[in-house]
Every structure is written in structure tokens, then in C-alpha cells.
Design a protein around this motif. Structure first.
Motif, mmCIF file in Angstrom:
data_model
loop_
_atom_site.group_PDB
_atom_site.id
_atom_site.type_symbol
_atom_site.label_atom_id
_atom_site.label_comp_id
_atom_site.label_asym_id
_atom_site.label_seq_id
_atom_site.Cartn_x
_atom_site.Cartn_y
_atom_site.Cartn_z
ATOM 1 N N MET A 1 0.885 -1.119 -0.030
ATOM 2 C CA MET A 1 0.152 -0.034 0.123
ATOM 3 C C MET A 1 1.013 1.280 -0.034
ATOM 4 O O MET A 1 1.966 1.127 0.759
ATOM 5 N N ILE A 2 0.493 2.306 -0.626
ATOM 6 C CA ILE A 2 1.133 3.532 -0.781
ATOM 7 C C ILE A 2 0.825 4.579 0.195
ATOM 8 O O ILE A 2 -0.579 4.560 -0.067
ATOM 9 N N PHE A 3 1.458 5.018 1.247
ATOM 10 C CA PHE A 3 0.871 6.080 1.999
ATOM 11 C C PHE A 3 1.908 7.336 1.533
ATOM 12 O O PHE A 3 3.048 7.251 1.618
ATOM 13 N N LEU A 4 1.283 8.414 1.365
ATOM 14 C CA LEU A 4 1.941 9.667 0.991
ATOM 15 C C LEU A 4 1.452 10.628 1.930
ATOM 16 O O LEU A 4 0.299 11.171 2.560
ATOM 17 N N PRO A 5 2.628 11.289 2.553
ATOM 18 C CA PRO A 5 2.421 12.505 3.648
ATOM 19 C C PRO A 5 1.431 13.289 3.081
ATOM 20 O O PRO A 5 1.651 13.952 1.769
ATOM 21 N N TYR A 6 0.609 14.131 3.592
ATOM 22 C CA TYR A 6 -0.487 15.092 3.123
ATOM 23 C C TYR A 6 0.501 16.392 2.825
ATOM 24 O O TYR A 6 0.135 16.969 1.722
ATOM 25 N N ASN A 7 1.683 16.527 3.225
ATOM 26 C CA ASN A 7 2.441 17.933 2.978
ATOM 27 C C ASN A 7 3.620 17.593 2.030
ATOM 28 O O ASN A 7 4.500 18.480 1.767
ATOM 29 N N ILE A 8 3.697 16.378 1.278
ATOM 30 C CA ILE A 8 4.731 16.087 0.457
ATOM 31 C C ILE A 8 4.722 16.921 -0.850
ATOM 32 O O ILE A 8 3.643 17.115 -0.986
ATOM 33 N N SER A 9 5.967 17.206 -1.115
ATOM 34 C CA SER A 9 5.683 18.298 -2.402
ATOM 35 C C SER A 9 5.870 17.362 -3.797
ATOM 36 O O SER A 9 6.381 16.161 -3.730
ATOM 37 N N ILE A 10 5.494 17.970 -4.746
ATOM 38 C CA ILE A 10 5.344 17.124 -6.201
ATOM 39 C C ILE A 10 7.039 16.866 -6.367
ATOM 40 O O ILE A 10 7.495 15.772 -6.835
ATOM 41 N N GLU A 11 8.000 17.893 -6.059
ATOM 42 C CA GLU A 11 9.430 17.541 -6.474
ATOM 43 C C GLU A 11 9.884 16.463 -5.668
ATOM 44 O O GLU A 11 10.675 15.580 -6.153
ATOM 45 N N GLU A 12 9.294 16.405 -4.400
ATOM 46 C CA GLU A 12 10.172 15.294 -3.438
ATOM 47 C C GLU A 12 9.325 13.781 -4.145
ATOM 48 O O GLU A 12 10.135 12.943 -4.312
ATOM 49 N N MET A 13 8.330 13.975 -4.711
ATOM 50 C CA MET A 13 7.810 12.538 -5.476
ATOM 51 C C MET A 13 8.601 12.373 -6.524
ATOM 52 O O MET A 13 8.796 10.975 -6.681
ATOM 53 N N ARG A 14 8.741 13.450 -7.257
ATOM 54 C CA ARG A 14 9.465 12.865 -8.542
ATOM 55 C C ARG A 14 10.922 12.576 -8.434
ATOM 56 O O ARG A 14 11.230 11.748 -9.086
ATOM 57 N N LYS A 15 11.417 13.005 -7.248
ATOM 58 C CA LYS A 15 12.720 12.371 -7.038
ATOM 59 C C LYS A 15 12.832 10.965 -6.570
ATOM 60 O O LYS A 15 13.829 10.304 -6.348
ATOM 61 N N SER A 16 11.635 10.456 -5.874
ATOM 62 C CA SER A 16 11.512 9.140 -5.212
ATOM 63 C C SER A 16 11.047 8.253 -6.223
ATOM 64 O O SER A 16 10.946 8.632 -7.451
ATOM 65 N N ALA A 17 10.824 7.278 -5.890
ATOM 66 C CA ALA A 17 10.160 6.215 -6.961
ATOM 67 C C ALA A 17 8.543 6.189 -6.695
ATOM 68 O O ALA A 17 8.155 4.901 -7.091
ATOM 69 N N VAL A 18 8.036 7.222 -6.477
ATOM 70 C CA VAL A 18 6.572 7.281 -6.594
ATOM 71 C C VAL A 18 6.192 7.237 -8.262
ATOM 72 O O VAL A 18 6.545 7.962 -8.897
ATOM 73 N N PRO A 19 5.106 6.087 -8.396
ATOM 74 C CA PRO A 19 4.603 5.712 -9.874
ATOM 75 C C PRO A 19 4.048 7.142 -10.390
ATOM 76 O O PRO A 19 3.541 8.002 -9.665
ATOM 77 N N LEU A 20 4.124 7.401 -11.532
ATOM 78 C CA LEU A 20 3.810 8.515 -12.251
ATOM 79 C C LEU A 20 2.267 8.781 -12.037
ATOM 80 O O LEU A 20 1.670 9.858 -11.714
ATOM 81 N N PHE A 21 1.685 7.845 -12.139
ATOM 82 C CA PHE A 21 0.118 7.841 -11.699
ATOM 83 C C PHE A 21 -0.369 8.374 -10.408
ATOM 84 O O PHE A 21 -1.386 9.097 -10.422
ATOM 85 N N ILE A 22 0.322 7.900 -9.517
ATOM 86 C CA ILE A 22 0.231 8.718 -8.061
ATOM 87 C C ILE A 22 0.463 10.133 -8.309
ATOM 88 O O ILE A 22 -0.193 11.040 -7.432
ATOM 89 N N ILE A 23 1.585 10.656 -8.859
ATOM 90 C CA ILE A 23 2.051 11.913 -8.880
ATOM 91 C C ILE A 23 0.856 12.692 -9.608
ATOM 92 O O ILE A 23 0.543 13.762 -9.160
ATOM 93 N N LYS A 24 0.369 12.144 -10.559
ATOM 94 C CA LYS A 24 -0.539 12.890 -11.254
ATOM 95 C C LYS A 24 -1.970 12.994 -10.673
ATOM 96 O O LYS A 24 -2.608 13.985 -10.677
#
Length: 82
Positions: A1-24
Motif C-alpha cells: 500500500m502507498i502512503f503519502l504524507p499530506y504535505n509532501i511536495s511534487i518535487e519530492e515525489m518525482r525524486k523518489s520512486a513514486v509511480p507517475l500515476f500517483i503523482i498525477k
């Protein structure tokens, strides 16, 4: 399961292994003009599509190459969301 902190930035997500679908999807949920159509739950641990027609016609095409609600829901399920 993927948990993202409510305050994570888009830049932080893009630098990590977060799938593009989740980022969008995250990006969609941050846009105030989408709130009548798509928004976080009051607890902030899930999201709701409140106007399926507008979501499919106006929001999905801005982020994905399709406007297919079934496809979006299938992708959500495949990312371990429920």
C-alpha cells in the motif's frame, strides 16, 4: 500500500520512486478548481470523485491521455488503493 504524507511536495515525489500515476492523481487533488469534482475526504486519507461527469470530461483529460473513468478506477485499484 502507498502512503503519502499530506504535505509532501511534487518535487519530492518525482525524486523518489513514486509511480507517475500517483503523482498525477496527487496533482489533481491539489488544484482548488477541481474541488467540486474531486477532493480529499475530511480525514485526508482518501479521496472522493463527487461529480463523475465533470471529472471525466474536464479533469481526467488534463492529466491523462484518456477520459475513461473505468480505466482510472482500475489504475487506482492496481496501486493498492481501496
Amino acid at each position: 500500500m502507498i502512503f503519502l504524507p499530506y504535505n509532501i511536495s511534487i518535487e519530492e515525489m518525482r525524486k523518489s520512486a513514486v509511480p507517475l500515476f500517483i503523482i498525477k492523481t496527487w496533482e489533481m487533488l491539489q488544484v482548488p478548481t477541481h474541488f467540486p469534482t474531486l477532493r480529499w475526504s475530511l480525514q485526508g486519507d482518501s479521496f472522493q470523485i463527487t461529480d463523475e461527469t465533470r471529472f471525466v470530461e474536464e479533469v481526467l483529460p488534463l492529466y491523462f491521455q484518456h477520459a475513461n473513468l473505468s480505466s482510472f478506477i482500475r489504475q487506482v485499484a492496481s496501486q493498492s488503493f481501496s
